[in-house]
Design a protein around this motif. Structure first.
Motif, PDB file in Angstrom:
ATOM      1  N   ASN A 253       0.829  -1.212   0.000  1.00 56.42           N
ATOM      2  CA  ASN A 253       0.000   0.000   0.000  1.00 56.42           C
ATOM      3  C   ASN A 253       0.865   1.264   0.000  1.00 56.42           C
ATOM      4  N   ALA A 254       0.193   2.417  -0.033  1.00 57.40           N
ATOM      5  CA  ALA A 254       0.892   3.693  -0.165  1.00 57.40           C
ATOM      6  C   ALA A 254       1.828   3.975   1.006  1.00 57.40           C
ATOM      7  N   ALA A 255       1.403   3.618   2.225  1.00 60.52           N
ATOM      8  CA  ALA A 255       2.245   3.869   3.394  1.00 60.52           C
ATOM      9  C   ALA A 255       3.536   3.060   3.325  1.00 60.52           C
ATOM     10  N   GLN A 256       3.441   1.831   2.849  1.00 57.75           N
ATOM     11  CA  GLN A 256       4.628   0.974   2.732  1.00 57.75           C
ATOM     12  C   GLN A 256       5.563   1.457   1.631  1.00 57.75           C
ATOM     13  N   ILE A 257       5.009   2.035   0.580  1.00 52.99           N
ATOM     14  CA  ILE A 257       5.844   2.614  -0.477  1.00 52.99           C
ATOM     15  C   ILE A 257       6.623   3.812   0.068  1.00 52.99           C
ATOM     16  N   ILE A 258       5.973   4.633   0.886  1.00 55.33           N
ATOM     17  CA  ILE A 258       6.681   5.755   1.520  1.00 55.33           C
ATOM     18  C   ILE A 258       7.824   5.225   2.393  1.00 55.33           C
ATOM     19  N   GLU A 259       7.565   4.146   3.118  1.00 53.62           N
ATOM     20  CA  GLU A 259       8.594   3.596   4.010  1.00 53.62           C
ATOM     21  C   GLU A 259       9.776   3.041   3.227  1.00 53.62           C
ATOM     22  N   ILE A 260       9.532   2.357   2.103  1.00 51.62           N
ATOM     23  CA  ILE A 260      10.657   1.815   1.326  1.00 51.62           C
ATOM     24  C   ILE A 260      11.457   2.961   0.705  1.00 51.62           C
ATOM     25  N   LYS A 261      10.799   4.048   0.337  1.00 50.08           N
ATOM     26  CA  LYS A 261      11.526   5.201  -0.206  1.00 50.08           C
ATOM     27  C   LYS A 261      12.440   5.806   0.853  1.00 50.08           C
ATOM     28  N   GLU A 262      11.942   5.918   2.079  1.00 50.10           N
ATOM     29  CA  GLU A 262      12.766   6.467   3.163  1.00 50.10           C
ATOM     30  C   GLU A 262      13.943   5.543   3.470  1.00 50.10           C
ATOM     31  N   THR A 263      13.685   4.240   3.473  1.00 52.89           N
ATOM     32  CA  THR A 263      14.749   3.258   3.724  1.00 52.89           C
ATOM     33  C   THR A 263      15.794   3.321   2.624  1.00 52.89           C
ATOM     34  N   LEU A 264      15.337   3.397   1.385  1.00 55.99           N
ATOM     35  CA  LEU A 264      16.270   3.432   0.262  1.00 55.99           C
ATOM     36  C   LEU A 264      17.125   4.689   0.290  1.00 55.99           C
TER      37      LEU A 264
ATOM     38  N   ARG B 281      18.115   6.365   2.881  1.00 56.12           N
ATOM     39  CA  ARG B 281      19.128   6.176   3.929  1.00 56.12           C
ATOM     40  C   ARG B 281      20.248   5.252   3.454  1.00 56.12           C
ATOM     41  N   LEU B 282      19.895   4.159   2.811  1.00 55.81           N
ATOM     42  CA  LEU B 282      20.901   3.204   2.347  1.00 55.81           C
ATOM     43  C   LEU B 282      21.722   3.766   1.194  1.00 55.81           C
ATOM     44  N   ALA B 283      21.077   4.510   0.297  1.00 60.14           N
ATOM     45  CA  ALA B 283      21.794   5.070  -0.852  1.00 60.14           C
ATOM     46  C   ALA B 283      22.860   6.067  -0.413  1.00 60.14           C
ATOM     47  N   LEU B 284      22.598   6.768   0.683  1.00 61.90           N
ATOM     48  CA  LEU B 284      23.593   7.715   1.199  1.00 61.90           C
ATOM     49  C   LEU B 284      24.873   7.007   1.636  1.00 61.90           C
ATOM     50  N   GLN B 285      24.765   5.716   1.945  1.00 63.13           N
ATOM     51  CA  GLN B 285      25.915   4.934   2.391  1.00 63.13           C
ATOM     52  C   GLN B 285      26.507   4.067   1.273  1.00 63.13           C
ATOM     53  N   SER B 286      25.938   4.139   0.078  1.00 60.06           N
ATOM     54  CA  SER B 286      26.280   3.197  -0.989  1.00 60.06           C
ATOM     55  C   SER B 286      26.876   3.906  -2.198  1.00 60.06           C
ATOM     56  N   SER B 287      27.704   3.181  -2.932  1.00 60.94           N
ATOM     57  CA  SER B 287      28.178   3.677  -4.215  1.00 60.94           C
ATOM     58  C   SER B 287      27.284   3.205  -5.353  1.00 60.94           C
ATOM     59  N   VAL B 288      26.678   2.018  -5.183  1.00 60.85           N
ATOM     60  CA  VAL B 288      25.805   1.424  -6.192  1.00 60.85           C
ATOM     61  C   VAL B 288      24.551   0.899  -5.494  1.00 60.85           C
ATOM     62  N   VAL B 289      23.378   1.144  -6.101  1.00 58.81           N
ATOM     63  CA  VAL B 289      22.119   0.570  -5.635  1.00 58.81           C
ATOM     64  C   VAL B 289      21.493  -0.188  -6.801  1.00 58.81           C
ATOM     65  N   VAL B 290      21.216  -1.472  -6.590  1.00 60.65           N
ATOM     66  CA  VAL B 290      20.678  -2.338  -7.640  1.00 60.65           C
ATOM     67  C   VAL B 290      19.200  -2.580  -7.388  1.00 60.65           C
ATOM     68  N   LEU B 291      18.371  -2.219  -8.369  1.00 66.12           N
ATOM     69  CA  LEU B 291      16.929  -2.456  -8.322  1.00 66.12           C
ATOM     70  C   LEU B 291      16.625  -3.610  -9.268  1.00 66.12           C
ATOM     71  N   SER B 292      16.109  -4.715  -8.732  1.00 66.08           N
ATOM     72  CA  SER B 292      15.946  -5.922  -9.551  1.00 66.08           C
ATOM     73  C   SER B 292      14.593  -6.572  -9.348  1.00 66.08           C
ATOM     74  N   GLY B 293      14.051  -7.103 -10.446  1.00 67.09           N
ATOM     75  CA  GLY B 293      12.902  -7.987 -10.367  1.00 67.09           C
ATOM     76  C   GLY B 293      11.568  -7.310 -10.591  1.00 67.09           C
ATOM     77  N   SER B 294      10.514  -8.087 -10.420  1.00 69.77           N
ATOM     78  CA  SER B 294       9.159  -7.612 -10.665  1.00 69.77           C
ATOM     79  C   SER B 294       8.679  -6.736  -9.516  1.00 69.77           C
ATOM     80  N   LEU B 295       7.674  -5.928  -9.815  1.00 70.47           N
ATOM     81  CA  LEU B 295       7.035  -5.128  -8.781  1.00 70.47           C
ATOM     82  C   LEU B 295       5.962  -5.962  -8.079  1.00 70.47           C
ATOM     83  N   PRO B 296       5.764  -5.767  -6.785  1.00 65.14           N
ATOM     84  CA  PRO B 296       4.741  -6.534  -6.066  1.00 65.14           C
ATOM     85  C   PRO B 296       3.345  -6.010  -6.377  1.00 65.14           C
TER      86      PRO B 296
END
Length: 309
Positions: free
Chosen positions: A112-123, A125-140
């Motif tokens: 749902n929309a709230a969970q999409i907001i949460e994954i964006k916030e998590t991503l 945070r992680l991207a700030l610590q990463s050189s590469v971020v890999v997005l893979s696979g189908s959407l749920p």
């Protein structure tokens, strides 16, 4: 660090049966259960190559706990967003009498929309610590087709490099956000061009056209025939080692893992492609998706040919 994102994570379960017949009672002779979903396969191979990797995405229920726990046992950090329901099971039934494969793929939990907001916030945070971020696979189920494009924008805002490996509407939308790297196969590339198929002679021009859309690295994987790549405007043909594949599931994910691992280490284009192709070949020699024997990988790196176009 490299971050992988699997929005529709799974337990990849393989059943081996002596002979598979519809309507018959089946006796399983051997079974394998692995943390799966394309991004998780990428994470497993990056770790086996010696990389520092965090796996993220959505996880649900006891299946989600199995996925997270199994990844952590492999030395992979995890930062999943927990959601209600159960992460899916993808079942592969192998008929040992003839080697055929029958797959049963669950859909996974609704997002749902709230969970999409949460994954964006998590991503973010992680991207700030990463050189590469890999997005893979189908959407749920429940996720909008433009979600990958939105996530790519978040990654780009942190100066990390976005890698994308998906298909269909999610790929078409994601390409508009101009990720740093994409890996369509020949069918996905043909679909992007509005074609049913491409002749072999058309692959380089088609890959170059996709790269001209503002994507720095385009790798078109062609199975046992290798790959065609355009990296920073230069074209390459990749000829893989000659092998008798045991299992081709996860080879594309292993290719992406090799590219991400090499990208973080600042390898030149030819070396990136050798590492990626060797990782894919090593995965093909394992009965587990997202698994390589490191010594075999090292042998294959020496055998890969990269030819400038």
């Amino acid at each position: 660090m490299i971050t992988t994102v699997t929005l529709n994570a799974a337990i990849d379960k393989t059943y081996y049966v002596k002979q598979f017949g519809l309507g018959d009672v089946q006796r399983v002779t051997r079974q394998i259960a692995e943390p799966g979903g394309k991004g998780n396969n990428v994470a497993k191979v990056i770790r086996l190559l010696g990389g520092d990797v965090t796996a993220s995405g959505f996880a649900a229920g006891s299946s989600g706990s199995f996925i997270e726990g199994s990844l952590m046992e492999r030395g992979i950090q995890t930062s999943f967003v927990r959601v209600p329901g159960e992460s899916r099971v993808c079942l592969n039934i192998i008929d040992e009498s003839n080697g055929t494969s029958t797959e049963l793929l669950e859909q996974g939990p609704d997002i749902n929309a709230a969970q999409i907001i949460e994954i964006k916030e998590t991503l973010h945070r992680l991207a700030l610590q990463s050189s590469v971020v890999v997005l893979s696979g189908s959407l749920p189920p429940g996720a909008p087709a433009q979600l990958y494009a939105e996530l790519i924008g978040i990654i780009q805002s942190t100066n990390a490099r976005a890698f994308l490996d998906t298909s269909g509407a999610a790929l078409s939308s994601g390409l508009q956000a101009k990720p740093h790297f994409v890996k369509p196969n020949e069918q996905e590339l043909a679909q992007w061009l509005g074609r049913d198929r491409l002749d072999e002679a058309e692959w380089p021009a088609a890959a170059e056209k996709l790269a001209s859309e503002g994507i720095a690295q385009v790798c078109v994987t062609l199975g046992s025939r290798g790959a065609i790549a355009f990296i920073d405007g230069e074209g390459y043909q990749i000829i893989p080692p000659k092998i008798q594949a045991v299992n081709t599931v996860g080879c594309g994910d292993s290719f992406v893992a090799g590219m991400a691992f090499a990208e973080e280490r600042g390898a030149d284009p030819a070396e990136k492609l050798r590492i990626a192709s060797a990782a894919a070949a090593a995965n093909a020699m394992s009965d587990k998706a997202g698994h390589i024997d490191y010594q075999l990988f090292q042998e294959y790196v020496k055998q890969v040919k990269v030819i400038a176009l």
